[in-house]
Design a protein around this motif. Sequence first.
Motif, PDB file in Angstrom:
ATOM      1  N   PRO A  89    -103.899  45.222  50.200  1.00 58.83           N
ATOM      2  CA  PRO A  89    -102.748  45.988  50.697  1.00 58.83           C
ATOM      3  C   PRO A  89    -103.120  47.260  51.464  1.00 58.83           C
ATOM      4  O   PRO A  89    -102.451  47.617  52.422  1.00 58.83           O
ATOM      5  CB  PRO A  89    -101.972  46.318  49.426  1.00 58.83           C
ATOM      6  CG  PRO A  89    -102.313  45.213  48.496  1.00 58.83           C
ATOM      7  CD  PRO A  89    -103.751  44.865  48.791  1.00 58.83           C
ATOM      8  N   CYS A  90    -104.192  47.909  51.067  1.00 55.44           N
ATOM      9  CA  CYS A  90    -104.555  49.144  51.770  1.00 55.44           C
ATOM     10  C   CYS A  90    -105.255  48.885  53.103  1.00 55.44           C
ATOM     11  O   CYS A  90    -105.297  49.762  53.959  1.00 55.44           O
ATOM     12  CB  CYS A  90    -105.442  50.015  50.883  1.00 55.44           C
ATOM     13  SG  CYS A  90    -107.084  49.339  50.627  1.00 55.44           S
ATOM     14  N   CYS A  91    -105.805  47.711  53.260  1.00 58.22           N
ATOM     15  CA  CYS A  91    -106.581  47.392  54.469  1.00 58.22           C
ATOM     16  C   CYS A  91    -106.083  46.120  55.144  1.00 58.22           C
ATOM     17  O   CYS A  91    -106.862  45.375  55.726  1.00 58.22           O
ATOM     18  CB  CYS A  91    -108.052  47.241  54.115  1.00 58.22           C
ATOM     19  SG  CYS A  91    -108.745  48.664  53.295  1.00 58.22           S
ATOM     20  N   ARG A  92    -104.811  45.847  55.051  1.00 58.86           N
ATOM     21  CA  ARG A  92    -104.241  44.600  55.560  1.00 58.86           C
ATOM     22  C   ARG A  92    -104.331  44.524  57.077  1.00 58.86           C
ATOM     23  O   ARG A  92    -104.087  45.499  57.780  1.00 58.86           O
ATOM     24  CB  ARG A  92    -102.791  44.504  55.135  1.00 58.86           C
ATOM     25  CG  ARG A  92    -102.194  43.145  55.429  1.00 58.86           C
ATOM     26  CD  ARG A  92    -101.024  42.867  54.551  1.00 58.86           C
ATOM     27  NE  ARG A  92    -101.311  43.082  53.154  1.00 58.86           N
ATOM     28  CZ  ARG A  92    -101.557  42.109  52.278  1.00 58.86           C
ATOM     29  NH1 ARG A  92    -101.546  40.878  52.677  1.00 58.86           N
ATOM     30  NH2 ARG A  92    -101.792  42.376  51.030  1.00 58.86           N
ATOM     31  N   LYS A  93    -104.698  43.337  57.560  1.00 54.46           N
ATOM     32  CA  LYS A  93    -104.741  43.071  58.993  1.00 54.46           C
ATOM     33  C   LYS A  93    -103.863  41.868  59.282  1.00 54.46           C
ATOM     34  O   LYS A  93    -103.813  40.935  58.497  1.00 54.46           O
ATOM     35  CB  LYS A  93    -106.178  42.765  59.434  1.00 54.46           C
ATOM     36  CG  LYS A  93    -107.085  43.958  59.423  1.00 54.46           C
ATOM     37  CD  LYS A  93    -108.539  43.641  59.688  1.00 54.46           C
ATOM     38  CE  LYS A  93    -108.819  42.698  60.807  1.00 54.46           C
ATOM     39  NZ  LYS A  93    -110.250  42.521  61.090  1.00 54.46           N
ATOM     40  N   ILE A  94    -103.181  41.897  60.398  1.00 54.21           N
ATOM     41  CA  ILE A  94    -102.403  40.744  60.838  1.00 54.21           C
ATOM     42  C   ILE A  94    -103.159  40.102  61.984  1.00 54.21           C
ATOM     43  O   ILE A  94    -103.528  40.756  62.955  1.00 54.21           O
ATOM     44  CB  ILE A  94    -100.988  41.157  61.265  1.00 54.21           C
ATOM     45  CG1 ILE A  94    -100.245  41.744  60.065  1.00 54.21           C
ATOM     46  CG2 ILE A  94    -100.234  39.964  61.822  1.00 54.21           C
ATOM     47  CD1 ILE A  94     -98.866  42.251  60.384  1.00 54.21           C
TER      48      ILE A  94
END
Length: 95
Positions: free
Chosen positions: A36-41
């Motif tokens: 969640p803190c480093c989420r990438k799409i």
Amino acid sequence: MFKVETTDDALAHLKAVLEQEDENGIRIFQYSTGSPCCRKILLGVTPDEPDDLNDEVEAEYYGINFIVEEEVMDRYGKSFKISLDDKKLPLVVAE
């Protein structure tokens, strides 16, 4: 309408996957990865068929039926390039 470009090795890979999975098309989609803190799409591809549940557009390139949801095109544009990464997995970028 949208545009898809692909490298020769990625095209061969996609055709082999379609044959193996017995599907009619390749869907370009967005997905999330990471914590969640480093989420990438990112963008990806998967063998699939069109459905009536989402607003999507279909176009044929290189003898393959590509499917993209309107929401993905709204976010990334209408031009995609598919190649293979160093692990020989499809890499999709919006141009």
